[in-house]
Motif scaffolding. Sequence first.
Motif, PDB file in Angstrom:
ATOM      1  N   THR A  39      11.219  -9.764 -13.104  1.00 40.97           N
ATOM      2  CA  THR A  39      11.041  -9.229 -11.929  1.00 40.97           C
ATOM      3  C   THR A  39      12.666  -9.153 -11.287  1.00 40.97           C
ATOM      4  O   THR A  39      13.457  -8.961 -11.654  1.00 40.97           O
ATOM      5  CB  THR A  39      10.517 -10.025 -11.165  1.00 40.97           C
ATOM      6  OG1 THR A  39       9.314 -10.632 -11.662  1.00 40.97           O
ATOM      7  CG2 THR A  39      10.577  -9.650  -9.605  1.00 40.97           C
ATOM      8  N   TYR A  40      12.235  -7.568 -10.603  1.00 42.16           N
ATOM      9  CA  TYR A  40      12.899  -7.247 -10.121  1.00 42.16           C
ATOM     10  C   TYR A  40      13.892  -6.610  -8.794  1.00 42.16           C
ATOM     11  O   TYR A  40      11.758  -6.499  -8.220  1.00 42.16           O
ATOM     12  CB  TYR A  40      13.639  -5.517 -10.695  1.00 42.16           C
ATOM     13  CG  TYR A  40      13.540  -5.849 -12.312  1.00 42.16           C
ATOM     14  CD1 TYR A  40      15.843  -5.666 -12.634  1.00 42.16           C
ATOM     15  CD2 TYR A  40      12.976  -5.790 -13.388  1.00 42.16           C
ATOM     16  CE1 TYR A  40      15.810  -5.899 -14.412  1.00 42.16           C
ATOM     17  CE2 TYR A  40      12.933  -6.068 -14.856  1.00 42.16           C
ATOM     18  CZ  TYR A  40      15.098  -5.647 -15.021  1.00 42.16           C
ATOM     19  OH  TYR A  40      15.255  -6.743 -16.517  1.00 42.16           O
ATOM     20  N   ASN A  41      14.046  -5.990  -7.683  1.00 43.16           N
ATOM     21  CA  ASN A  41      13.839  -5.932  -6.684  1.00 43.16           C
ATOM     22  C   ASN A  41      14.805  -4.891  -6.403  1.00 43.16           C
ATOM     23  O   ASN A  41      15.606  -4.077  -7.126  1.00 43.16           O
ATOM     24  CB  ASN A  41      15.363  -6.969  -6.249  1.00 43.16           C
ATOM     25  CG  ASN A  41      14.394  -7.683  -4.333  1.00 43.16           C
ATOM     26  OD1 ASN A  41      13.752  -7.326  -4.059  1.00 43.16           O
ATOM     27  ND2 ASN A  41      14.641  -9.033  -4.089  1.00 43.16           N
ATOM     28  N   ALA A  62       3.844  -0.657   8.105  1.00 47.21           N
ATOM     29  CA  ALA A  62       4.203  -0.834   6.064  1.00 47.21           C
ATOM     30  C   ALA A  62       3.533   0.314   5.781  1.00 47.21           C
ATOM     31  O   ALA A  62       2.916   0.868   5.494  1.00 47.21           O
ATOM     32  CB  ALA A  62       3.806  -1.766   5.809  1.00 47.21           C
ATOM     33  N   PRO A  63       4.168   1.297   4.494  1.00 43.62           N
ATOM     34  CA  PRO A  63       4.002   2.701   4.195  1.00 43.62           C
ATOM     35  C   PRO A  63       2.592   2.411   3.487  1.00 43.62           C
ATOM     36  O   PRO A  63       2.413   1.638   2.863  1.00 43.62           O
ATOM     37  CB  PRO A  63       5.174   2.465   3.283  1.00 43.62           C
ATOM     38  CG  PRO A  63       5.967   1.702   3.982  1.00 43.62           C
ATOM     39  CD  PRO A  63       5.248   0.664   3.790  1.00 43.62           C
ATOM     40  N   LEU A  95       4.807  -3.492  -3.847  1.00 46.35           N
ATOM     41  CA  LEU A  95       5.525  -1.871  -3.415  1.00 46.35           C
ATOM     42  C   LEU A  95       5.785  -1.379  -1.948  1.00 46.35           C
ATOM     43  O   LEU A  95       6.995  -1.254  -1.220  1.00 46.35           O
ATOM     44  CB  LEU A  95       5.307  -0.628  -4.735  1.00 46.35           C
ATOM     45  CG  LEU A  95       6.662   0.395  -4.037  1.00 46.35           C
ATOM     46  CD1 LEU A  95       8.171   0.055  -4.493  1.00 46.35           C
ATOM     47  CD2 LEU A  95       5.700   1.416  -4.388  1.00 46.35           C
ATOM     48  N   PRO A  96       4.245  -1.761  -1.229  1.00 43.65           N
ATOM     49  CA  PRO A  96       4.514  -0.894   0.114  1.00 43.65           C
ATOM     50  C   PRO A  96       5.000  -2.753   1.328  1.00 43.65           C
ATOM     51  O   PRO A  96       6.140  -1.629   1.573  1.00 43.65           O
ATOM     52  CB  PRO A  96       3.326  -0.465   1.212  1.00 43.65           C
ATOM     53  CG  PRO A  96       2.588  -0.821  -1.029  1.00 43.65           C
ATOM     54  CD  PRO A  96       3.282  -1.065  -1.881  1.00 43.65           C
ATOM     55  N   ALA A  97       5.318  -3.686   0.338  1.00 41.66           N
ATOM     56  CA  ALA A  97       6.317  -4.529   1.001  1.00 41.66           C
ATOM     57  C   ALA A  97       7.374  -4.690   1.351  1.00 41.66           C
ATOM     58  O   ALA A  97       7.984  -4.490   1.993  1.00 41.66           O
ATOM     59  CB  ALA A  97       4.915  -6.151   1.263  1.00 41.66           C
ATOM     60  N   LEU A  98       7.706  -4.200  -0.572  1.00 36.64           N
ATOM     61  CA  LEU A  98       9.090  -4.111  -0.463  1.00 36.64           C
ATOM     62  C   LEU A  98       9.999  -2.423   0.429  1.00 36.64           C
ATOM     63  O   LEU A  98      10.530  -2.999   0.744  1.00 36.64           O
ATOM     64  CB  LEU A  98       9.337  -4.417  -1.900  1.00 36.64           C
ATOM     65  CG  LEU A  98      10.481  -4.228  -2.570  1.00 36.64           C
ATOM     66  CD1 LEU A  98      11.596  -5.478  -2.330  1.00 36.64           C
ATOM     67  CD2 LEU A  98      10.596  -4.279  -4.307  1.00 36.64           C
ATOM     68  N   LEU A  99       9.701  -1.780   0.234  1.00 34.53           N
ATOM     69  CA  LEU A  99       9.653  -0.233   1.520  1.00 34.53           C
ATOM     70  C   LEU A  99       9.906  -1.216   2.956  1.00 34.53           C
ATOM     71  O   LEU A  99      10.976  -0.644   2.508  1.00 34.53           O
ATOM     72  CB  LEU A  99       9.078   0.572   0.522  1.00 34.53           C
ATOM     73  CG  LEU A  99       9.035   1.244  -1.135  1.00 34.53           C
ATOM     74  CD1 LEU A  99       8.719   2.611  -0.909  1.00 34.53           C
ATOM     75  CD2 LEU A  99      10.644   1.702  -1.051  1.00 34.53           C
TER      76      LEU A  99
END
Length: 206
Positions: A39-41, A62-63, A95-99
């Motif tokens: 897992t990567y961040n 969120a995107p 991805l949207p939550a991370l961005l």
Amino acid sequence: MTLLKLTRPTGLLASAARLALGLLLALGLAACGAAAVPTYNLTAPANFQAGGGGSGQLLVVAPTALAVLDTDKIVVEPGGGQVTYLSDAQWSDRLPALLQARTIQAFENGSKLRRVARPGDGVNADYQLVTDVRAFGLRITPEGPMAVVELSAKLIGAQSGRILAAEVFKARVPAAGTSGEVVTLALDQATDQVLVALVRWASRRF
């Protein structure tokens, strides 16, 4: 240790027992054979100045993203319109939550305003930042593997609902290979470029 004496099942009971045992063995072998995916961040850009001197408060929504990007998997585009995912890497969140999280952190790191929140934080905002993920992944090009990040952004007046400004932000960073470690590093660098440009663009407008 207490030992339980089991009687030998017969007939239908024996068949059911054999079936259950077979299923348990199959599941156990599958679990043993499945390797954990690393897992990567993504990191938020820091040590930059965005400018801006207004008093407005901003909500970062969120995107939005197509289903192929709305996941914790890492997209690979080998060409010919095909889309697949890396088998040896995944993101730490969708991805949207991370961005969204990294965009908020980028505003906090680079903006003098620091009046940035997300919907649901109870903030009476003056503006909303709405983004859409157009591209985010590894693209195989004639020049080699390329990390591609593309976001469209709109700054919207919270009271009027009008679009005050809109822009598309793009970055391409060569990847040293196609392994999860080098792909995520290149994507992180491309994301930094996009977020720095986005924060500077938005900060001048509120």
